[in-house]
Design a protein around this motif. Structure first.
Motif, PDB file in Angstrom:
ATOM      1  N   LEU A  69       3.274  31.634  36.312  1.00 43.68           N
ATOM      2  CA  LEU A  69       3.638  29.687  36.274  1.00 43.68           C
ATOM      3  C   LEU A  69       2.555  28.275  36.410  1.00 43.68           C
ATOM      4  O   LEU A  69       2.539  28.205  34.981  1.00 43.68           O
ATOM      5  N   MET A  70       2.025  29.415  37.061  1.00 46.38           N
ATOM      6  CA  MET A  70       0.449  28.139  37.144  1.00 46.38           C
ATOM      7  C   MET A  70      -0.318  28.742  35.532  1.00 46.38           C
ATOM      8  O   MET A  70      -0.818  27.418  35.391  1.00 46.38           O
ATOM      9  N   SER A  71      -0.610  29.174  35.004  1.00 47.99           N
ATOM     10  CA  SER A  71      -0.909  30.190  34.039  1.00 47.99           C
ATOM     11  C   SER A  71      -0.384  28.728  33.190  1.00 47.99           C
ATOM     12  O   SER A  71      -1.417  28.342  31.847  1.00 47.99           O
ATOM     13  N   GLU A  72       0.680  29.539  33.012  1.00 48.91           N
ATOM     14  CA  GLU A  72       1.778  28.022  31.711  1.00 48.91           C
ATOM     15  C   GLU A  72       1.703  26.744  31.677  1.00 48.91           C
ATOM     16  O   GLU A  72       1.156  26.139  30.706  1.00 48.91           O
ATOM     17  N   LEU A  73       1.821  26.540  33.243  1.00 53.16           N
ATOM     18  CA  LEU A  73       1.343  24.767  33.260  1.00 53.16           C
ATOM     19  C   LEU A  73       0.350  24.024  33.227  1.00 53.16           C
ATOM     20  O   LEU A  73       0.339  23.261  32.361  1.00 53.16           O
ATOM     21  N   ASP A  74      -0.845  25.404  33.354  1.00 52.71           N
ATOM     22  CA  ASP A  74      -2.569  25.113  33.381  1.00 52.71           C
ATOM     23  C   ASP A  74      -3.133  24.631  31.723  1.00 52.71           C
ATOM     24  O   ASP A  74      -3.596  24.152  31.247  1.00 52.71           O
ATOM     25  N   GLY A  75      -2.071  25.554  31.057  1.00 51.09           N
ATOM     26  CA  GLY A  75      -2.285  25.533  29.591  1.00 51.09           C
ATOM     27  C   GLY A  75      -1.964  24.867  29.091  1.00 51.09           C
ATOM     28  O   GLY A  75      -2.171  25.050  27.625  1.00 51.09           O
ATOM     29  N   ALA A  76      -0.803  24.462  29.316  1.00 49.25           N
ATOM     30  CA  ALA A  76       0.331  22.913  28.329  1.00 49.25           C
ATOM     31  C   ALA A  76      -0.411  21.683  28.732  1.00 49.25           C
ATOM     32  O   ALA A  76      -0.699  20.673  27.935  1.00 49.25           O
ATOM     33  N   LEU A  77      -0.957  21.752  30.261  1.00 47.55           N
ATOM     34  CA  LEU A  77      -1.561  20.363  30.601  1.00 47.55           C
ATOM     35  C   LEU A  77      -2.721  20.413  30.365  1.00 47.55           C
ATOM     36  O   LEU A  77      -3.212  18.774  29.644  1.00 47.55           O
ATOM     37  N   THR A  78      -3.584  21.169  30.418  1.00 43.67           N
ATOM     38  CA  THR A  78      -5.130  20.755  29.998  1.00 43.67           C
ATOM     39  C   THR A  78      -4.988  20.339  28.575  1.00 43.67           C
ATOM     40  O   THR A  78      -6.422  19.063  28.605  1.00 43.67           O
ATOM     41  N   PRO A  79      -4.892  21.628  27.321  1.00 42.83           N
ATOM     42  CA  PRO A  79      -5.360  20.885  26.331  1.00 42.83           C
ATOM     43  C   PRO A  79      -3.915  19.017  26.017  1.00 42.83           C
ATOM     44  O   PRO A  79      -4.678  18.749  25.155  1.00 42.83           O
ATOM     45  N   PHE A  80      -3.080  19.163  26.979  1.00 37.78           N
ATOM     46  CA  PHE A  80      -2.707  17.453  26.889  1.00 37.78           C
ATOM     47  C   PHE A  80      -3.947  16.771  26.796  1.00 37.78           C
ATOM     48  O   PHE A  80      -3.992  15.923  26.863  1.00 37.78           O
ATOM     49  N   VAL A  81      -4.018  16.961  28.933  1.00 37.79           N
ATOM     50  CA  VAL A  81      -5.159  15.725  29.129  1.00 37.79           C
ATOM     51  C   VAL A  81      -5.946  15.619  28.047  1.00 37.79           C
ATOM     52  O   VAL A  81      -6.521  14.311  27.634  1.00 37.79           O
ATOM     53  N   ARG A  82      -6.908  16.658  27.242  1.00 40.00           N
ATOM     54  CA  ARG A  82      -8.213  17.098  27.081  1.00 40.00           C
ATOM     55  C   ARG A  82      -7.704  15.423  25.344  1.00 40.00           C
ATOM     56  O   ARG A  82      -8.812  14.904  24.842  1.00 40.00           O
ATOM     57  N   ARG A  83      -6.413  16.416  24.787  1.00 39.16           N
ATOM     58  CA  ARG A  83      -6.355  15.841  23.824  1.00 39.16           C
ATOM     59  C   ARG A  83      -5.961  13.972  23.819  1.00 39.16           C
ATOM     60  O   ARG A  83      -6.883  13.471  22.642  1.00 39.16           O
ATOM     61  N   MET A  84      -5.549  13.685  24.971  1.00 38.64           N
ATOM     62  CA  MET A  84      -5.157  12.151  24.915  1.00 38.64           C
ATOM     63  C   MET A  84      -6.338  11.094  24.673  1.00 38.64           C
ATOM     64  O   MET A  84      -6.589  10.714  24.678  1.00 38.64           O
ATOM     65  N   ARG A  85      -7.565  12.388  26.010  1.00 32.28           N
ATOM     66  CA  ARG A  85      -9.169  11.815  25.888  1.00 32.28           C
ATOM     67  C   ARG A  85      -9.129  11.551  24.733  1.00 32.28           C
ATOM     68  O   ARG A  85     -10.021  10.339  24.416  1.00 32.28           O
ATOM     69  N   LYS A  86      -8.789  11.104  24.090  1.00 26.37           N
ATOM     70  CA  LYS A  86      -9.864  11.183  22.247  1.00 26.37           C
ATOM     71  C   LYS A  86      -9.235  10.324  21.152  1.00 26.37           C
ATOM     72  O   LYS A  86     -10.197   9.807  20.431  1.00 26.37           O
ATOM     73  N   SER A  87      -8.305   9.652  22.229  1.00 25.08           N
ATOM     74  CA  SER A  87      -7.233   8.451  21.233  1.00 25.08           C
ATOM     75  C   SER A  87      -7.433   7.344  22.289  1.00 25.08           C
ATOM     76  O   SER A  87      -7.504   7.160  23.173  1.00 25.08           O
ATOM     77  N   ASP A  88      -7.536   6.349  21.565  1.00 21.92           N
ATOM     78  CA  ASP A  88      -7.460   4.909  22.310  1.00 21.92           C
ATOM     79  C   ASP A  88      -6.085   5.292  22.738  1.00 21.92           C
ATOM     80  O   ASP A  88      -6.068   4.291  24.449  1.00 21.92           O
ATOM     81  N   ARG A  89      -4.955   5.033  22.363  1.00 20.75           N
ATOM     82  CA  ARG A  89      -3.636   4.678  23.194  1.00 20.75           C
ATOM     83  C   ARG A  89      -4.078   6.329  24.373  1.00 20.75           C
ATOM     84  O   ARG A  89      -3.151   6.252  25.193  1.00 20.75           O
ATOM     85  N   GLY A  90      -4.451   7.570  23.688  1.00 18.77           N
ATOM     86  CA  GLY A  90      -3.953   8.169  24.667  1.00 18.77           C
ATOM     87  C   GLY A  90      -4.771   8.554  25.741  1.00 18.77           C
ATOM     88  O   GLY A  90      -4.300   9.209  26.989  1.00 18.77           O
ATOM     89  N   ARG A  91      -5.727   7.490  25.867  1.00 16.76           N
ATOM     90  CA  ARG A  91      -6.402   7.161  27.498  1.00 16.76           C
ATOM     91  C   ARG A  91      -5.805   6.352  28.189  1.00 16.76           C
ATOM     92  O   ARG A  91      -5.892   6.801  28.903  1.00 16.76           O
ATOM     93  N   GLN A  92      -4.472   5.833  27.597  1.00 21.29           N
ATOM     94  CA  GLN A  92      -3.918   5.197  28.900  1.00 21.29           C
ATOM     95  C   GLN A  92      -3.202   6.245  29.394  1.00 21.29           C
ATOM     96  O   GLN A  92      -1.718   5.639  30.156  1.00 21.29           O
ATOM     97  N   VAL A  93      -2.718   7.265  28.450  1.00 19.46           N
ATOM     98  CA  VAL A  93      -2.103   8.075  29.634  1.00 19.46           C
ATOM     99  C   VAL A  93      -2.203   8.336  30.931  1.00 19.46           C
ATOM    100  O   VAL A  93      -3.515   9.040  31.557  1.00 19.46           O
ATOM    101  N   VAL A  94      -1.357   8.671  31.737  1.00 19.28           N
ATOM    102  CA  VAL A  94      -0.661   8.921  33.570  1.00 19.28           C
ATOM    103  C   VAL A  94       0.148  10.043  33.045  1.00 19.28           C
ATOM    104  O   VAL A  94       1.039   9.518  32.898  1.00 19.28           O
ATOM    105  N   VAL A  95      -0.095  11.357  33.634  1.00 21.43           N
ATOM    106  CA  VAL A  95       0.588  12.364  33.860  1.00 21.43           C
ATOM    107  C   VAL A  95       1.179  12.980  35.019  1.00 21.43           C
ATOM    108  O   VAL A  95      -0.095  13.317  36.600  1.00 21.43           O
ATOM    109  N   LEU A  96       2.110  13.183  36.075  1.00 18.13           N
ATOM    110  CA  LEU A  96       2.273  13.030  36.866  1.00 18.13           C
ATOM    111  C   LEU A  96       3.192  14.492  37.519  1.00 18.13           C
ATOM    112  O   LEU A  96       4.071  14.967  36.288  1.00 18.13           O
ATOM    113  N   VAL A  97       2.349  15.874  37.963  1.00 18.27           N
ATOM    114  CA  VAL A  97       3.355  16.712  38.249  1.00 18.27           C
ATOM    115  C   VAL A  97       4.287  16.838  39.621  1.00 18.27           C
ATOM    116  O   VAL A  97       3.440  16.342  40.554  1.00 18.27           O
TER     117      VAL A  97
END
Lengths: 416, 437
Positions: free
Chosen positions: A299-327
């Protein structure tokens, strides 16, 4: 709230949900809001909160692991990770080996770990404890979720918050507003006569009884959702029913799967400029009473595999850089393993906050493994402190009003 | 609000204690329907459950064998689901509706049980004990193989307690939150030790050497309680009766809890016998049962079974591909038999009225309507072609689906449709049909 009402709320909120809490009372005008969504895209200075709920009670001690602590090794000999197995974080703690991507984000200071998060007099029922986390009311049950109350205050606009799950989690139900719910799978309606007739079923009918009115409104909402989001939907192939045994072990406490697909959809919506400020996604399977180590690590791997690319993708756009994730999860597990190489329901656990705006590092004190309350960790940080922080710093809201006067925050968690 | 008409009361009774009206069924009065749903006779036309072969023994690491086993498991599950849906479609008895209710109450999912034979065995217990003594049902469930596997009961043994089953038994099955202490969960888990499920049988076995025979203290009483003893202690708690009656009320009557006087009458009916049938009879005699405010959103399975009954479709006779599409449609709406989302069961009310569920509902309605239109007339199936010819087809489809009245909104929406299958599909998605008013 009397006992019967309370029980009703709890049953209705039965983890996966209850728009039921708000429906009837809620009069949401999607049409106006969808038009506003087209005319008023998300501003680059508006931050976005993405809440990830881990259903089932994630074992915090095997997530942020005190591997070098002899008390930890002694309490769960079969379950414990050795110091050389975990991903070193400092302070005698290491991340579960399944969280390799998050370790990268930690090294880049984009991951904050709030330790020992919980609430006083913890409740070990999945349903009650999840209700407490989702309503942010640890003392007595209330019928609204914490983001639902924010919705009420933030202009009663259901598009302000969106659940990317099949049903609405209680955290998004306000007294007068409930968030919108969008499917992960394709939204597609027939065109032609059937489409026209179906759309017309969404018109309000004067004097209609509450449930019927709610059913009509959901059809109207769908038309509006399609108008705005038609191009942004994510089509996910159905998972074949050949899940391996590890996948299904901790499943009895509910929660979604396909976290990656859910987050993909969220990413698309953020990038498309939908003016939604809060999203809810979830992952289930954390009710690890037996053979926990393999299940949880998967499950940790699944969480990791979903969250990591999401955070990395969000860093690439202006709007995305405003995203904060709470787990978060509804509770941690017991310090001591049970006899089935699993752990039973416990108390405090770590909470993750991720994103470009996050000040990476540890917050909150690590709970003691020797000073326990009936075998359980004692919380060092009230979860409402974290909520207060994100309400203030991400959503620009007055946390005290939403959290029934609770004014605590976690200072320095976000760069604002 | 107000009292519904006699005709609406009959419809409501059919929807709440059954799965709605049936194609071609003659009109009946309230008392006639009551007599029918409580009749002890078997449902004519109900087919016996599918015979399931036990999974073969597998070599570890044999990928092909594992794949084959997965296929077999999925195939068996869909056969059991389709068989059950078929049974719901054919049923005239409260028994089947209650079997469905108990599945949501003692919610067990094949996601983790991973054995259609175990799920089927549990299902048969729901049916056999559906409207009898709740105590018998609860005692059967606490040592039910599927339940034991679902809530880690077979990992619970002497010296290594696993609390999952004991906790949910108290919280979700018998008492509700606030009516037990942590110590009751812990000691209860000890009482449940000893039971385990073998691969080769659908009956769990009791292994004495795994059982913790030392005295336990549950609800302040001390004794060497075993599983049955623990169940009896929970059943004897004063809150148990109101909990069970409240759950029936919530699913069969209204999300608003019964008033104090009503609750008293229902508890009298339940009595020391914990008599479910007697409670049901008391429920339908209550004024609240005829109150227009006592509306419920149909759960997806109830809705789909209702449509199939109205259209004369027997899931058991569908070809494999169509049957799987029906199950996929239900999955899209968020509810498949044998797969509740958690041990807390399925949500209710507005949770079913989401955008995603609406899309899935229309797709399934189209599939079923096409199925009925294309497969031609046969016994027990309405002749949809008639609808096309009739200028009163909007009323015709209303009567076909057993809806009391359309709003002007729906009447207008349906007016543009002449193709019978399209008309039926859209009508089945109308708020007037999606809600059991």
């Amino acid at each position: 709230m009397d006992n019967l009402t309370r029980r009703r709320f709890l049953t209705m909120s039965g983890v996966t949900a209850a728009g039921a809490l708000a429906v009837g009372a809620t009069q949401v005008n999607w049409s106006d809001l969808m038009t506003a969504a087209v005319e008023n895209p998300l501003q680059s200075e508006d931050s976005v909160l993405v809440v990830v709920t881990l259903y089932g009670g994630n074992d915090g001690l095997n997530t942020v692991v005190p591997a070098g602590d002899p008390a930890y090794q002694k309490a769960r000999p079969e379950l414990a990770y050795q110091p050389d197995e975990v991903l070193e974080l400092g302070d005698g703690l290491g991340l579960n080996p399944g969280l390799k991507g998050l370790k990268g984000l930690w090294d880049e200071k984009a991951l904050a770990i709030v330790r020992g998060v919980g609430y006083p007099q913890p409740d070990r029922s999945h349903f009650r404890s999840m209700a407490i986390w989702q309503t942010a009311a640890p003392k007595s049950p209330v019928p609204t979720g914490w983001l639902g109350r924010w919705l009420d205050l933030a202009g009663a606009d259901p598009l302000n918050a969106v659940s990317v799950e099949p049903t609405l989690p209680p955290l998004l139900a306000g007294a007068t507003t409930a968030a919108a719910s969008l499917p992960v799978r394709g939204l597609k309606l027939p065109s032609g006569k059937v489409g026209t007739a179906f759309a017309a079923l969404g018109n309000p009918s004067p004097g209609e009884a509450p449930w019927q009115a709610a059913a009509a409104k959901s059809l109207g909402d769908l038309q509006n959702a399609l108008r705005v989001l038609g191009g942004a939907v994510h089509d996910q192939a159905e998972r074949e029913d050949d899940e391996d045994e590890q996948r299904t072990k901790g499943a009895s406490a509910g929660g979604g799967s396909q976290l990656g697909a859910q987050l993909d959809l969220v990413a698309g919506l953020v990038e498309a400029g939908v003016p939604t400020r809060a999203y809810s996604v979830s992952l289930g399977g954390f009710d690890t009473h037996a053979d926990e180590r393999g299940t949880q690590q998967r499950l940790m791997s699944e969480l990791d595999g979903a969250l990591t690319p999401f955070v990395r993708r969000m860093r690439k756009s202006d709007r995305g850089r405003q995203v904060v994730v709470l787990v978060y999860s509804e509770f941690g597990r017991r310090v001591h393993a049970n006899g089935s190489d699993g752990t039973d329901h416990g108390t405090a656990g770590p909470l993750f906050v991720l994103g470009e705006q996050v000040r990476g590092g540890f917050f909150g004190a690590q709970p003691s493994l020797t000073d326990l309350a009936s075998g359980d960790l004692v919380a060092t940080t009230d979860f409402r402190d974290v909520y207060g922080t994100v309400l203030r710093d991400v959503l620009g809201a007055d946390g005290e009003r939403i959290l029934d006067g609770h004014s605590g925050t976690v200072d320095g968690l976000l760069r604002v | 609000m107000g009292e519904i008409s006699e005709q609406a009361a009959v419809r409501r009774l059919q929807e709440r204690l059954g799965f709605g009206g049936k194609a071609g069924a003659p009109a009946a009065g309230f008392d006639q329907v009551v007599a029918r749903v409580f009749s002890a006779a078997a449902d004519p036309g109900a087919t016996p459950p599918p015979a399931l072969t036990a999974p073969g023994v597998m070599q570890k690491g044999d990928k092909e064998a594992k794949k084959a086993a997965n296929r077999l498991r999925a195939e068996q599950e869909s056969r059991v689901s389709a068989w059950w849906l078929d049974r719901m479609v054919v049923s005239e008895k409260a028994t089947e509706r209650l079997a469905w209710f108990w599945h949501g109450h003692f919610a067990t999912s094949n996601q983790k049980v991973r054995s259609a034979p175990l799920m089927l065995a549990q299902n048969q217990v729901f049916r056999a004990r559906a409207r009898g003594d709740f105590g018998e049902l609860a005692r059967a469930m606490i040592v039910d193989a599927a339940m034991i596997r679902w809530l880690d009961g077979d990992d619970n043994r002497l010296g290594s307690p696993n609390e999952n089953l004991a906790r949910e038994f108290l919280e979700l099955f018998t008492l509700g939150i606030g009516h037990y202490q942590e110590v009751d969960v812990f000691e209860g888990a000890r009482a449940l030790t000893g039971w385990t499920v073998r691969r080769t049988s659908v009956r769990p076995v009791f292994v004495p050497k795994r059982y913790d025979a030392e005295p336990k203290t549950v609800f302040g009483k001390t004794g060497d309680f075993d599983a049955k003893g623990f169940a009896d202690l929970a059943l004897a708690e004063p809150e148990c009766a109101a909990f069970v009656v409240g759950r029936l009320w919530f699913r069969l009557v209204s999300p608003a809890p019964p008033g104090a006087a009503t609750l008293r009458r229902l508890l009298d009916a339940y009595g020391n016998q914990r008599d479910i049938e007697s409670v049901l009879k008391a429920i339908i005699a209550e004024p609240a049962f005829r109150d227009s405010a006592s509306a419920l959103v149909k759960q997806p399975v109830e809705w789909a079974v209702g449509v199939m009954r109205a259209l004369g479709i027997r899931p058991g006779t569908l070809d494999d591909k169509t049957r799987l599409k029906v199950l996929a449609g239900l999955r899209g709406m968020g509810q498949v038999p044998l797969r509740p989302p958690s041990v807390g069961g399925w949500p209710a009310g507005g949770s079913w009225l989401t955008t995603s569920a609406a899309v899935a509902r229309l797709q399934l309605a189209q599939l079923l309507a096409r199925q009925a239109a294309e497969s031609g007339p046969r016994a027990g199936r309405p002749e949809l072609g008639q609808l096309a010819k009739s200028s009163a087809r909007v009323d015709g489809v209303r009567m076909l689906l057993g809806v009391d009245a359309w709003t002007d909104r729906t009447r207008n929406a349906l007016a543009g449709l002449t193709d019978p299958a399209q008309l039926v599909a859209v009508a089945a998605c109308a708020p007037e049909y999606v809600v059991s008013s």
